[in-house]
Design a protein around this motif. Sequence first.
Motif, mmCIF file in Angstrom:
data_model
loop_
_atom_site.group_PDB
_atom_site.id
_atom_site.type_symbol
_atom_site.label_atom_id
_atom_site.label_comp_id
_atom_site.label_asym_id
_atom_site.label_seq_id
_atom_site.Cartn_x
_atom_site.Cartn_y
_atom_site.Cartn_z
ATOM 1 N N UNK A 106 0.841 -1.189 0.000
ATOM 2 C CA UNK A 106 0.000 0.000 0.000
ATOM 3 C C UNK A 106 0.881 1.246 0.000
ATOM 4 N N UNK A 107 0.272 2.375 -0.243
ATOM 5 C CA UNK A 107 1.002 3.638 -0.258
ATOM 6 C C UNK A 107 1.615 3.911 1.116
ATOM 7 N N UNK A 108 0.881 3.606 2.177
ATOM 8 C CA UNK A 108 1.398 3.804 3.528
ATOM 9 C C UNK A 108 2.625 2.922 3.775
ATOM 10 N N UNK A 109 2.610 1.680 3.271
ATOM 11 C CA UNK A 109 3.779 0.799 3.407
ATOM 12 C C UNK A 109 4.977 1.367 2.670
ATOM 13 N N UNK A 110 4.754 1.914 1.487
ATOM 14 C CA UNK A 110 5.856 2.487 0.705
ATOM 15 C C UNK A 110 6.461 3.695 1.413
ATOM 16 N N UNK A 111 5.626 4.561 1.972
ATOM 17 C CA UNK A 111 6.115 5.748 2.681
ATOM 18 C C UNK A 111 6.868 5.331 3.944
ATOM 19 N N UNK A 112 6.347 4.362 4.655
ATOM 20 C CA UNK A 112 7.007 3.888 5.893
ATOM 21 C C UNK A 112 8.362 3.274 5.559
ATOM 22 N N UNK A 113 8.458 2.541 4.466
ATOM 23 C CA UNK A 113 9.728 1.931 4.075
ATOM 24 C C UNK A 113 10.747 2.992 3.698
ATOM 25 N N UNK A 114 10.307 4.041 2.998
ATOM 26 C CA UNK A 114 11.230 5.135 2.644
ATOM 27 C C UNK A 114 11.704 5.869 3.876
ATOM 28 N N UNK A 115 10.836 6.051 4.845
ATOM 29 C CA UNK A 115 11.204 6.771 6.061
ATOM 30 C C UNK A 115 12.181 5.940 6.902
ATOM 31 N N UNK A 116 12.132 4.631 6.790
ATOM 32 C CA UNK A 116 13.011 3.771 7.562
ATOM 33 C C UNK A 116 14.444 3.805 7.053
ATOM 34 N N UNK A 117 14.672 4.190 5.780
ATOM 35 C CA UNK A 117 16.022 4.214 5.224
ATOM 36 C C UNK A 117 16.737 5.404 5.667
#
Length: 92
Positions: free
Chosen positions: A81-92
């Motif tokens: 989902x879009x929320x998963x993609x944003x969370x993954x980017x923020x984790x890097x």
Amino acid sequence: MSEYLNTEELVAAYPALFSVSMLKKSRMKYADVAGPPHINLGRKVVYDRSDVEAWLLGLKRVVQKSAAVAPVVKLRRGRPTKADQIARRAAY
């Protein structure tokens, strides 16, 4: 001497465990269901009561509960989902 039971008598003795159809299916050559050992006497099938009881004891399982149980992780399938993609980017 051992007591021998036919299929109907075995179902009557253990109604919660066996049905006639289950016992018939377990006697087939490539059966998916495992059943108690049986004896073929021509066209007649009999079960030795002591063999059936020993087979039932072999099915008994001992379940040990451990204090620490690992949490179940639900695997996501498909596109994130879009929320998963944003969370993954923020984790890097």
